[in-house]
Design an enzyme around this catalytic site. Structure first.
Site, PDB file in Angstrom:
ATOM      1  N   SER A 173    -125.069  26.493  59.612  1.00  0.00           N
ATOM      2  CA  SER A 173    -123.648  25.589  59.333  1.00  0.00           C
ATOM      3  C   SER A 173    -122.938  26.433  60.271  1.00  0.00           C
ATOM      4  O   SER A 173    -122.816  27.558  60.802  1.00  0.00           O
ATOM      5  CB  SER A 173    -123.344  25.785  57.777  1.00  0.00           C
ATOM      6  OG  SER A 173    -122.156  25.397  57.931  1.00  0.00           O
TER       7      SER A 173
ATOM      8  N   TYR B 295    -121.498  30.689  50.531  1.00  0.00           N
ATOM      9  CA  TYR B 295    -121.918  29.642  51.645  1.00  0.00           C
ATOM     10  C   TYR B 295    -121.996  30.556  53.206  1.00  0.00           C
ATOM     11  O   TYR B 295    -122.843  30.411  53.686  1.00  0.00           O
ATOM     12  CB  TYR B 295    -121.459  28.298  51.485  1.00  0.00           C
ATOM     13  CG  TYR B 295    -122.260  27.413  52.482  1.00  0.00           C
ATOM     14  CD1 TYR B 295    -123.387  27.053  52.246  1.00  0.00           C
ATOM     15  CD2 TYR B 295    -121.815  26.903  53.517  1.00  0.00           C
ATOM     16  CE1 TYR B 295    -124.144  26.071  52.805  1.00  0.00           C
ATOM     17  CE2 TYR B 295    -122.240  26.076  54.334  1.00  0.00           C
ATOM     18  CZ  TYR B 295    -123.527  25.550  53.989  1.00  0.00           C
ATOM     19  OH  TYR B 295    -124.082  24.723  54.972  1.00  0.00           O
TER      20      TYR B 295
END
Length: 235
Positions: free
Chosen positions: A141, A156
């Protein structure tokens, strides 16, 4: 190509499975329990008999990874690509004072330790083709970029930063066998994780990632972190 995809039951993993099958590849579609696949994945397996197989791989279970690797090895089933797609997004709201350490631990178990275990047991099955097409794709990501760091979202972002480092380290090891490792930002996509407001469909992201896997999109040798279209991402 023989492609193994984790988290294949929905979202990006399901679309990667669908597109790979449509392009004629054999797919090992991994879910937490092969006896309970999503309806969409079950339909794909029925549509592509002999080409698609559903296997159990709970990404947080190293025992599952070891068992699956042994099963494939006994069948002399070599791999050309491993796609570590399974992931979670937890603990987004609030700052450091509200951070749940349970969310951090769970996120690292899925987003980092899972890919580590999968790579440990499954990369020995990569066939080391002379074409250099063998590849490991870790779905990362933009949240894992130091350059794009933002406040909050600790579980995350930290897990994806660590996954990027793992991808770089694994690439340095496996390139000696002619195997490429990429950390891939799939874009902000419309999935259960990305939400309905995301501008990119999971199918479009998956098509771009398949072009990376197939070698149609060429990434310079000194680059390991790219987006779904093969564009370098800032570290």
């Amino acid at each position: 190509m023989n492609i193994l995809i984790t988290g294949a039951g929905r979202g990006l993993g399901l679309e990667l499975t669908r597109i790979a099958l449509e392009r004629g590849h054999a797919v090992v579609a991994c879910v937490r329990d092969r006896s309970r696949p999503s309806e969409e994945l079950r339909e794909l397996a029925e549509r592509y008999p002999g080409q698609a197989r559903i296997e159990t791989l709970d990404i947080v279970s190293e025992a599952d990874a070891e068992k699956l690797a042994a099963k494939l090895r006994e069948e002399s089933f070599g791999l050309d690509a491993l796609v570590n797609n399974a992931g979670v997004l937890l603990g987004r709201d609030g700052g450091i004072a509200d951070l749940s350490m349970d969310d951090v631990r769970r996120t690292f178990e899925v987003n980092l330790f899972g890919p580590l275990a999968a790579a440990k047991h499954l990369t020995p099955l990569l066939r080391e083709s002379e074409s250099g097409a063998d590849i490991v794709v870790n779905i990362s990501s933009e949240a894992g970029s130091f350059a794009g760091a933002y406040g909050g979202d600790y579980p995350y972002a930290l897990s994806k930063t660590a996954l990027n480092m793992f991808s770089k380290q694994l690439n340095e090891e496996l390139k000696l066998r002619g195997i490429r490792v990429l950390a891939v930002h799939p874009g902000w996509i419309r999935t259960d994780m990305g939400g309905d407001a995301a501008p990119l469909s999971a199918a479009d992201s998956a098509k771009g990632i398949m072009r990376l896997i197939e070698g149609e999109t060429v990434v310079p040798e000194d680059v390991f972190f790219v987006d779904y279209a093969g564009r370098p991402m800032p570290l």
